[in-house]
Design a protein around this motif. Structure first.
Motif, mmCIF file in Angstrom:
data_model
loop_
_atom_site.group_PDB
_atom_site.id
_atom_site.type_symbol
_atom_site.label_atom_id
_atom_site.label_comp_id
_atom_site.label_asym_id
_atom_site.label_seq_id
_atom_site.Cartn_x
_atom_site.Cartn_y
_atom_site.Cartn_z
ATOM 1 N N SER A 169 -60.146 -137.636 -36.491
ATOM 2 C CA SER A 169 -60.592 -136.880 -37.658
ATOM 3 C C SER A 169 -60.427 -135.396 -37.355
ATOM 4 C CB SER A 169 -62.051 -137.204 -37.985
ATOM 5 O OG SER A 169 -62.516 -136.416 -39.060
ATOM 6 N N ILE A 170 -59.781 -134.679 -38.261
ATOM 7 C CA ILE A 170 -59.487 -133.261 -38.037
ATOM 8 C C ILE A 170 -59.996 -132.454 -39.224
ATOM 9 C CG2 ILE A 170 -57.631 -131.565 -37.821
ATOM 10 C CD1 ILE A 170 -56.004 -133.607 -36.318
ATOM 11 N N ALA A 171 -60.647 -131.331 -38.932
ATOM 12 C CA ALA A 171 -61.077 -130.381 -39.965
ATOM 13 C C ALA A 171 -60.068 -129.253 -40.014
ATOM 14 C CB ALA A 171 -62.473 -129.856 -39.652
ATOM 15 N N LEU A 172 -59.546 -128.967 -41.200
ATOM 16 C CA LEU A 172 -58.576 -127.898 -41.400
ATOM 17 C C LEU A 172 -59.169 -126.887 -42.381
ATOM 18 C CD1 LEU A 172 -55.777 -126.601 -41.124
ATOM 19 C CD2 LEU A 172 -54.953 -128.177 -42.880
ATOM 20 N N LEU A 173 -59.408 -125.683 -41.906
ATOM 21 C CA LEU A 173 -60.016 -124.643 -42.721
ATOM 22 C C LEU A 173 -58.955 -123.605 -43.063
ATOM 23 C CD1 LEU A 173 -62.129 -125.609 -40.276
ATOM 24 C CD2 LEU A 173 -63.670 -124.201 -41.630
ATOM 25 N N GLY A 174 -58.683 -123.467 -44.369
ATOM 26 C CA GLY A 174 -57.615 -122.601 -44.829
ATOM 27 C C GLY A 174 -56.388 -123.413 -45.171
ATOM 28 N N THR A 175 -56.017 -123.434 -46.450
ATOM 29 C CA THR A 175 -54.893 -124.262 -46.899
ATOM 30 C C THR A 175 -53.836 -123.407 -47.592
ATOM 31 O OG1 THR A 175 -56.099 -124.800 -48.940
ATOM 32 C CG2 THR A 175 -56.269 -126.358 -47.109
ATOM 33 N N GLY A 176 -53.570 -122.255 -47.010
ATOM 34 C CA GLY A 176 -52.546 -121.378 -47.552
ATOM 35 C C GLY A 176 -51.182 -121.702 -46.982
ATOM 36 N N ALA A 177 -50.377 -120.659 -46.752
ATOM 37 C CA ALA A 177 -48.995 -120.845 -46.323
ATOM 38 C C ALA A 177 -48.884 -121.432 -44.925
ATOM 39 C CB ALA A 177 -48.253 -119.507 -46.383
ATOM 40 N N LEU A 178 -49.935 -121.329 -44.117
ATOM 41 C CA LEU A 178 -49.947 -121.932 -42.784
ATOM 42 C C LEU A 178 -50.651 -123.284 -42.780
ATOM 43 C CD1 LEU A 178 -50.784 -118.790 -40.620
ATOM 44 C CD2 LEU A 178 -48.588 -119.955 -40.769
ATOM 45 N N GLY A 179 -51.804 -123.346 -43.440
ATOM 46 C CA GLY A 179 -52.601 -124.565 -43.396
ATOM 47 C C GLY A 179 -52.052 -125.703 -44.227
ATOM 48 N N ALA A 180 -51.484 -125.393 -45.407
ATOM 49 C CA ALA A 180 -51.011 -126.451 -46.303
ATOM 50 C C ALA A 180 -49.873 -127.269 -45.697
ATOM 51 C CB ALA A 180 -50.601 -125.861 -47.649
ATOM 52 N N PRO A 181 -48.815 -126.653 -45.161
ATOM 53 C CA PRO A 181 -47.775 -127.480 -44.543
ATOM 54 C C PRO A 181 -48.277 -128.240 -43.332
ATOM 55 C CG PRO A 181 -47.346 -125.148 -44.157
ATOM 56 C CD PRO A 181 -48.441 -125.224 -45.168
ATOM 57 N N LEU A 182 -49.251 -127.677 -42.623
ATOM 58 C CA LEU A 182 -49.830 -128.389 -41.487
ATOM 59 C C LEU A 182 -50.615 -129.606 -41.966
ATOM 60 C CD1 LEU A 182 -50.386 -128.679 -38.513
ATOM 61 C CD2 LEU A 182 -52.163 -126.916 -38.700
ATOM 62 N N ALA A 183 -51.325 -129.486 -43.098
ATOM 63 C CA ALA A 183 -52.050 -130.632 -43.654
ATOM 64 C C ALA A 183 -51.088 -131.765 -43.994
ATOM 65 C CB ALA A 183 -52.823 -130.203 -44.905
ATOM 66 N N VAL A 184 -49.973 -131.428 -44.636
ATOM 67 C CA VAL A 184 -48.982 -132.446 -44.985
ATOM 68 C C VAL A 184 -48.403 -133.085 -43.730
ATOM 69 C CG1 VAL A 184 -46.750 -132.832 -46.087
ATOM 70 C CG2 VAL A 184 -48.425 -131.330 -47.174
ATOM 71 N N GLU A 185 -48.137 -132.270 -42.710
ATOM 72 C CA GLU A 185 -47.540 -132.795 -41.475
ATOM 73 C C GLU A 185 -48.518 -133.695 -40.742
ATOM 74 O OE1 GLU A 185 -44.035 -133.228 -39.513
ATOM 75 O OE2 GLU A 185 -44.448 -132.070 -41.319
#
Length: 419
Positions: A169-185
């Motif tokens: 389980s991973i928490a990702l804070l910030g879903t902009g130009a860096l966080g969003a592609p990382l979320a998809v990956e």
């Protein structure tokens, strides 16, 4: 075996499109020997999905096309001989009836490794064609249904290094130009659970540096990502907390600490993609108090470089990194143009300045963060100290070439984090 299926008529070709998932397999004594535990694909969601039971046989010989490369010439007459069964017939959308037949047969499933695979044959025709004693027999059409592997191990077989993500389980804070592609990956590589925290909305201008285009315009970034992942990578469970860090009250009525409590609960790793030193310090404090490792990533204002830092509990922290940049004896240098705030731009209609740069350059940081996540859970990244990966783009004949440097980050003597 029990299957969930849908059958529809393609409007252009007029042919039947048949899609199914094997939900469970039973042996001759009715004992369950295998079951599907994954999510249902999009084609098998909704009221049109039905269930059927199908008898299956084990073949002692490998079922190969005759001659090679002709799938529909596999000896179907021999396989289907004596298997007509009116009670197993189901409706098809072209006013015909269908019956599905399943065969398990030996074959090479990996290079020089023997295993078993499935062959499914769909027979269609008038209902009367399935009565074996009818004279003269009515014609039927038989089609091989392509079988696709979709189990957890099947999905990661092409990238075994990602197997450590399935239960995390991973928490990702910030879903902009860096966080969003990382979320998809992360979802693409099978992370078990993903918790997203952000409150920003996707504007048309954002999508020049965002992984989803016009379908996300006007939506909150977290929900747009959650819906995309649910549709494309449904094995990953996604939850959203809509909150702006640094405010007492958010859309959900939570302040910073309540929102962070919800986001960081029962996670194995925290990723900070907010690209804001103030929020990074807050996130680091909360992660450290929970003994959670933190990955922070951000770019310089002109995207001349950037940082991906793995910050371990009770090791070097974000402030230690700032001190290390000031300390000429540390051997750690900031990325190019890290403090060149004059490079920030304010697009039309935007209330704040933002960095300039392209999505394909920013993705170097997102992809490096993904490599660090994978290595961390695979045990390939040392966890005895914090580590800083610094990116610098070097121009070669007018082409930007990424170059990475790795440094250990011990607690700095001027930082209060270890005192």
């Amino acid at each position: 075996m029990k299957l969930a299926y849908s059958a529809r008529l393609d409007r252009k070709s007029g042919e039947v499109v048949f899609c199914a998932v094997v939900k469970c397999v039973l042996d001759a004594d009715g004992k369950q020997v295998a079951a599907w535990s994954g999510p249902m694909p999009a084609a098998l969601q909704g009221d049109a999905v039905k269930e059927i039971e199908v008898c299956w046989d084990r073949s002692e010989r490998e079922l190969l096309p005759k001659p090679p490369l002709q799938d529909q010439n596999i000896g179907l007459s021999e396989l289907l001989n004596g298997r007509a069964n009116p009670s197993a017939v189901f409706d098809l959308p072209n006013s015909k009836r269908g019956q599905l037949h399943a065969f398990l047969y030996p074959t090479e499933t990996q290079f020089r490794k023997q295993g078993e695979s499935w062959l499914f044959v769909l027979v269609s025709g008038k209902r009367s064609a399935f009565y074996p004693n009818k004279k003269p027999p009515e014609p039927v059409d038989a089609f091989i249904i392509r079988t696709l592997r979709a189990g957890d191990q099947d999905l990661i077989s092409r990238a075994p290094a990602t197997s450590g993500l399935l239960t995390k389980s991973i928490a990702l804070l910030g879903t902009g130009a860096l966080g969003a592609p990382l979320a998809v990956e992360l979802a693409r590589n099978g992370v078990g659970e993903l918790k997203l925290l952000d409150a920003d909305v996707v504007e048309p201008g954002n999508t020049i540096r965002w992984p989803i285009g016009s379908s996300a315009w006007g939506r909150t970034k977290t929900q747009a990502l959650a819906d995309f992942i649910a549709r494309e990578y449904p094995a990953t469970k996604v939850s959203c907390v809509n909150h702006v860090l640094g405010t007492f009250v958010s859309q959900t009525g939570f302040g910073d600490f309540a929102s962070l409590d919800e986001t960081l609960a029962a996670v194995d790793l925290v990723i900070d993609a907010t690209a804001s030193f103030g929020t990074t310090s807050l996130i680091q404090d909360q992660a450290r108090s929970r003994s959670l490792p933190l990955i922070a990533l951000y770019a310089s204002p002109s995207v001349a470089g950037g940082v991906v830092a793995l910050l371990m509990p009770n090791k070097g922290c974000p402030v230690c990194l700032e001190w290390a940049w000031e300390d000429e004896t540390s051997g750690i240098s900031p990325p190019p143009a890290m403090f060149a705030e004059a490079e920030l731009i304010q697009p039309p209609g935007c209330a704040e300045r933002t960095f300039s740069g392209t999505f394909f350059d920013l993705q170097e940081l997102s992809m490096q963060a993904m490599r660090v996540v994978t290595g961390f859970f695979a045990g390939g990244v040392p966890q005895s100290s914090s580590i800083v990966y610094t990116l610098a783009f070097e121009d070669q004949d007018g082409i930007r070439v990424p170059a990475w440097r790795k440094d250990s980050l011990p607690p700095h003597s001027q930082c209060s984090c270890h005192k």
